[in-house]
Design a protein around this motif. Sequence first.
Motif: not given
Length: 556
Positions: A485-493
Motif C-alpha cells: 500500500e505504501e509503495g515498494i520496489s523489487p530492489e528495496s523489498f
Amino acid sequence: MPRIRLLPEEVHSKIAAGEVVERPASVVKELVENALDAGASRVEVELEEGGLRLIRVSDDGEGMEPEDLRLCWRSHATSKIAGPEDLLRVVTYGFRGEALYSIARVSRLTILSRPRQAGEGYLLRVAFGREEAFRPAASSPGTTVTVEALFRDYPARKAFLKSPRAEAGRALESFRLLALGRPEVRYRFRHDGRETFRWPGGTRRGLLSRLLRVPEEDLLERVYERGAYRLELILTPPERAFSTSRYLFVLVNDRVVRDRSLIAALLEGVRAAFPGGRFPAGALALYVPPHLVDVNVHPAKAEVRFRDEGEVFSFVRSAAERFLSRTVRTPSPPSSGDDLPLSPSPKIFSARAGEEKRSLKVGEDTLPFREPVSRKEGFRFLGLLRDTYALFEVEEGVLFLDFHAAHERLLFEEWRDRGGEAEELLFPAVFELSEEARERLALLGEALEKAGFRVREAGPREIVVEAVPRGGGFPAAEELRGLLEEGISPESFRDKFAARLACRLARKAGERPEPREAEELLRKVREKGLERCPHGRPLFWLVSWHELERRLGRKV
C-alpha cells in the motif's frame, strides 16, 4: 422536493470549476451522492467491463418530476442551491450542477425516474450531449441512471484508464467510502454479474468492522464535543495497530475527504501508544456547522477548508489524547517464567521466580538489582529503567541499552540475511488491496517468491497469502500488505520488509526482558559491532567512568 433551476451566472461563476468525470469511479461517486441526497434507503451499483460498457446506479429516493428530469442534465442545473449565500451553508453531497452534464457529454445517458407519489415515471435519454428521447415509462419509485459507452468518442481519455478489473476496483473503493458516510443505507455492488459488496445497513462501527476485517468489539468508539464541534472516533486499540495509515478515514459532516491536517492531529494525539511505523485504523468523523467549513475548494469535493483550522486541529488532538487515556491499558505485573532465548515472541518476561532482588528508588522508578554475574563477558546487568532501558556496568563505564531497538536491529540482520524458505500459514491471510497496491504486487512477483511468500488473487480486490518466510507468521503477511500500500520496489523489498517485520516482532517498551535475555542482547550487539536500529536511532548510550567522575566532582 425543491424544483430544479438553472443557476444564474453570478452563482455558478463562484463555484470552483473542474471536470468531475475522470474515470468510472468518479461517475459512480457523483451518481451515488445524488441518490443519497434524494433520501435513498437503498443504493445499488452495477458495472460491466469496469464501467466502460455500462454503469447503472439505482435508488429508492424521491425521484424527479418530469419537468425536473428534462432539465437535470443541463449545465449548472441543480436543486440544492439558489443564491451565493447558499454556498456558505452547503448540507448536501452534490450542489454544483456539473455531474450529470459532464456525464451526458461523454456517454449515452439514460435516466428513469418516478416520484414516490406519482403513478408513472419518465425516461430521458441523452447521447453525447444531445437529447434523444423523453417519454413516460413504467418505473418503480426512485431513480435509475444508466451510463453506457463511457468515453467512446474520447480515445485520449480512455488511454489513461487501467484494466476493467482495476477500474471496477477503484469504483468499488469509492462506493464503500460513500457508505461510511451514510452507513444506515443498504448498499449493493456488482461487476460483470458478480456481487462483490453488499451491506444491509447498520452502524458505522459495524461497517468499519467489515471493511477492516476487525471484530466489532475490538473497535473503540468515543464522542467528544467542544462548542459547535462534535467528533466521533472509532479506532483500533494499540494491540491491533496497522503498518500503514491508509486505513484511517476522515469524514466531515458525513462526507469522506482527504485532510492531512486532521490525520496529523489524530496521530499526534495517540503517538504515545503507537510507535514509529504503527498506526490505528478506523474513522474520524467531525461534525461542523455548515458556515464554518467550505466544501467548495475542490472540483471533486474531496477536500474542505475550515474557518478556524487551528481550533479544529487542537480539538481533534486533545480528543485523541483523551481517547488514548481511556483505552490504553496498563501492562499487567510481570509473572515468573523460564529462561528463553532471543525470539520474536511477544510474551512479557520477568526475572526467574525465587531469584533474590533488591531495589533502589530513583524518583518514581524502581530499579531491580540482582547479584553480580560472571564478568567474563566484560559487563554485568544491573536492572531496568522505566521498563525500557537495560542498565549495564561495562569496562568503559555505565551503558544504557534500548532493548527494543537492540532486539529490532538483531532481528533485522537475521531477516535480511535469511534465505527464502517458506512456511504455510495454518489459516491463510486474506487482504483487500487498492489498485495501486495490486499493480505493485504484480511487479514484485520474483522478489516475493525468493523471500518465501506465496500469494494468489481471490477476487477483484482480494489476495490470499498462503505462505510466508519461515518464522514470520501472520505478522509477515500484514507487513507485506503495508509495504504494497505504501509503495515498494523489487530492489528495496528485502531490506524494507526485514526492517518492518523486525520492528513488529521486537520486544516493546514495557515487555520486561529476563536478565539473561538482556545480557544476550548486549553480547550480540557488541559482538556484531551494531550501533543503530534500522530506522537510525542509537541502540545505546555509554557514560564513561571519566565523564561520571567529572560530573560528580571526583578527582579525574
